[in-house]
Design a protein around this motif. Structure first.
Motif, PDB file in Angstrom:
ATOM      1  N   GLU A  58      11.274  -0.273  -2.742  1.00  0.00           N
ATOM      2  CA  GLU A  58      10.310   0.033  -3.803  1.00  0.00           C
ATOM      3  C   GLU A  58       8.951  -0.584  -3.508  1.00  0.00           C
ATOM      4  O   GLU A  58       7.915   0.053  -3.696  1.00  0.00           O
ATOM      5  N   ARG A  60       7.758  -1.383  -0.567  1.00  0.00           N
ATOM      6  CA  ARG A  60       7.191  -0.672   0.573  1.00  0.00           C
ATOM      7  C   ARG A  60       6.554   0.647   0.135  1.00  0.00           C
ATOM      8  O   ARG A  60       5.445   0.982   0.545  1.00  0.00           O
ATOM      9  N   ASP A  61       7.228   1.392  -0.732  1.00  0.00           N
ATOM     10  CA  ASP A  61       6.662   2.648  -1.233  1.00  0.00           C
ATOM     11  C   ASP A  61       5.397   2.404  -2.035  1.00  0.00           C
ATOM     12  O   ASP A  61       4.410   3.134  -1.910  1.00  0.00           O
ATOM     13  N   TRP A  62       5.412   1.355  -2.874  1.00  0.00           N
ATOM     14  CA  TRP A  62       4.234   1.021  -3.666  1.00  0.00           C
ATOM     15  C   TRP A  62       3.060   0.665  -2.754  1.00  0.00           C
ATOM     16  O   TRP A  62       1.937   1.114  -2.974  1.00  0.00           O
ATOM     17  N   ARG A  64       2.572   1.538   0.394  1.00  0.00           N
ATOM     18  CA  ARG A  64       2.088   2.732   1.104  1.00  0.00           C
ATOM     19  C   ARG A  64       1.201   3.576   0.206  1.00  0.00           C
ATOM     20  O   ARG A  64       0.152   4.075   0.632  1.00  0.00           O
ATOM     21  N   HIS A  65       1.610   3.740  -1.040  1.00  0.00           N
ATOM     22  CA  HIS A  65       0.819   4.536  -1.981  1.00  0.00           C
ATOM     23  C   HIS A  65      -0.539   3.892  -2.215  1.00  0.00           C
ATOM     24  O   HIS A  65      -1.577   4.565  -2.173  1.00  0.00           O
ATOM     25  N   ARG A  66      -0.548   2.591  -2.476  1.00  0.00           N
ATOM     26  CA  ARG A  66      -1.815   1.887  -2.704  1.00  0.00           C
ATOM     27  C   ARG A  66      -2.681   1.874  -1.452  1.00  0.00           C
ATOM     28  O   ARG A  66      -3.903   1.970  -1.522  1.00  0.00           O
ATOM     29  N   SER A  68      -2.777   4.209   0.906  1.00  0.00           N
ATOM     30  CA  SER A  68      -3.378   5.534   1.075  1.00  0.00           C
ATOM     31  C   SER A  68      -4.512   5.743   0.080  1.00  0.00           C
ATOM     32  O   SER A  68      -5.543   6.350   0.417  1.00  0.00           O
ATOM     33  N   GLU A  69      -4.364   5.227  -1.144  1.00  0.00           N
ATOM     34  CA  GLU A  69      -5.458   5.310  -2.116  1.00  0.00           C
ATOM     35  C   GLU A  69      -6.681   4.531  -1.635  1.00  0.00           C
ATOM     36  O   GLU A  69      -7.812   4.978  -1.797  1.00  0.00           O
ATOM     37  N   GLU A  72      -8.462   6.491   1.103  1.00  0.00           N
ATOM     38  CA  GLU A  72      -9.239   7.597   0.537  1.00  0.00           C
ATOM     39  C   GLU A  72     -10.526   7.084  -0.095  1.00  0.00           C
ATOM     40  O   GLU A  72     -11.593   7.696   0.061  1.00  0.00           O
TER      41      GLU A  72
END
Length: 98
Positions: A58, A60-62, A64-66, A68-69, A72
């Motif tokens: 969880e 790691r997924d968080w 990765r999401h942050r 990528s944000e 951007e």
């Protein structure tokens, strides 16, 4: 008229300790209910190793999401993000110099 040696004797109309009920939060009630269900079902909690792996996934997924944000945001406004990074670096430098 009898005299009581009880320090909590009801002399001024105040409730006695036995009359006071603790108010429970709804979150506490839900937690207690969930614990009762687990005990009643007889299920065992997940092993520690499995829990750590799931939590790490969880996180790691968080991350990765942050990440990528953040990438951007840097692509959209590189100068602004560079100035933010510079300001943060200066603040950290000032704090470290103390």
């Amino acid at each position: 008229m009898s005299v009581s040696n009880d320090p909590f004797a009801n002399t001024d109309g105040a409730p006695s300790p036995e009359d006071i009920n603790e108010d429970r939060s709804t979150l506490g009630d839900r937690l207690e209910g969930a614990a009762d269900e687990i005990i009643a079902a007889g299920t065992r909690p997940r092993p520690l190793r499995q829990a750590v792996r799931e939590d790490a996934a969880e996180v790691r997924d968080w991350a990765r999401h942050r990440g990528s944000e953040a990438c951007e945001a840097i692509r959209d406004e590189p100068i602004r993000m560079t100035l933010y990074a510079l300001g943060i670096g200066v603040l950290i430098g000032l704090l470290a110099a103390r």
